[in-house]
Design a protein around this motif. Sequence first.
Motif, PDB file in Angstrom:
ATOM      1  N   ALA A 185       4.706  -4.611   6.888  1.00 41.49           N
ATOM      2  CA  ALA A 185       5.247  -5.223   8.101  1.00 41.49           C
ATOM      3  C   ALA A 185       6.171  -6.363   7.712  1.00 41.49           C
ATOM      4  O   ALA A 185       5.922  -7.100   6.748  1.00 41.49           O
ATOM      5  CB  ALA A 185       4.116  -5.743   8.984  1.00 41.49           C
ATOM      6  N   TYR A 196       4.601   0.721   0.773  1.00 43.51           N
ATOM      7  CA  TYR A 196       3.280   0.834   1.367  1.00 43.51           C
ATOM      8  C   TYR A 196       3.408   1.175   2.847  1.00 43.51           C
ATOM      9  O   TYR A 196       4.174   0.534   3.581  1.00 43.51           O
ATOM     10  CB  TYR A 196       2.506  -0.471   1.193  1.00 43.51           C
ATOM     11  N   ASN A 245       1.336  -6.760   3.696  1.00 42.80           N
ATOM     12  CA  ASN A 245       1.385  -5.559   2.845  1.00 42.80           C
ATOM     13  C   ASN A 245       2.751  -5.383   2.185  1.00 42.80           C
ATOM     14  O   ASN A 245       3.295  -4.282   2.126  1.00 42.80           O
ATOM     15  CB  ASN A 245       1.022  -4.317   3.666  1.00 42.80           C
ATOM     16  N   GLU A 305       1.866   0.669   5.546  1.00 46.37           N
ATOM     17  CA  GLU A 305       1.598  -0.328   6.584  1.00 46.37           C
ATOM     18  C   GLU A 305       2.295  -1.647   6.324  1.00 46.37           C
ATOM     19  O   GLU A 305       1.886  -2.699   6.828  1.00 46.37           O
ATOM     20  CB  GLU A 305       0.086  -0.527   6.714  1.00 46.37           C
TER      21      GLU A 305
END
Length: 251
Positions: free
Chosen positions: A104, A100, A109, A102
């Motif tokens: 982190a 994904y 996510n 984004e």
Amino acid sequence: MGLIHLLLLGALLPHLSHSARVSVGIVNGTEAKPHSRPYMVSVQKHGRHICGGFLVSDMFVMTAAHCWKYGDNMTVVMGAHDLSDNRTSTNMAVKYYHIYPEFALEGLNDIMLLQLNGGVKKSPVINWIPIREKKKPIKANTICSVAGWGKTSTNGNISVRLMEAEVTVVGRKSCAKSWGSTFYAPTMVCTAGRGGFCKGDSGGPLVCNNTAVGIVSFFELENCDYLSKPNVYTKIANFVRWIRGIIHNSK
């Protein structure tokens, strides 16, 4: 990272201390009935189990994004119960790693799709599981389950046989209060109870009513046995549009 323990985070952040490098298994659980969870897969590197995962179609496995680091070549073992017995299992290489955008490292996510190097056929030991698409929160106190091949206690051993445990969904406000805004986000779902995951099950599914609703993400640092904070999963429903797009574009 405070009390958070991202599974296999050491593979992504080699400068962390040894205590923060261990992966996430099933605590206070029982051995699953062989092949009762045909969607479960072992994500492996160099023939060694590193993460859990689950089939969501004939060509895609869902797992946690932090399980992969640049340059890794992973394989997926399907149809297994006892990882030391390959009579029923099927190994397949991963063709593409869809992380994904984004994602982190703090646990936000934490979702990845592994595109297999070919399609698999349904069988009594291999099948995929539906995913929850409704963003509406799962009711607190809902009884769900988690499974994997990880450790059965903080200082225990990896289980070669698939283990499972019942867990109870914790309400969003309660989980947010336990973890604080630094670690908790609306894209997460939490569970508590006598059972739960530990080291080695990163990427496995949280299953409610025979539907995958979450992905094992993180837990309280070095504490699988007597949690003071809920276990945390990535909430699949928040990523359905991205998931469908990846699967559709692969056809």
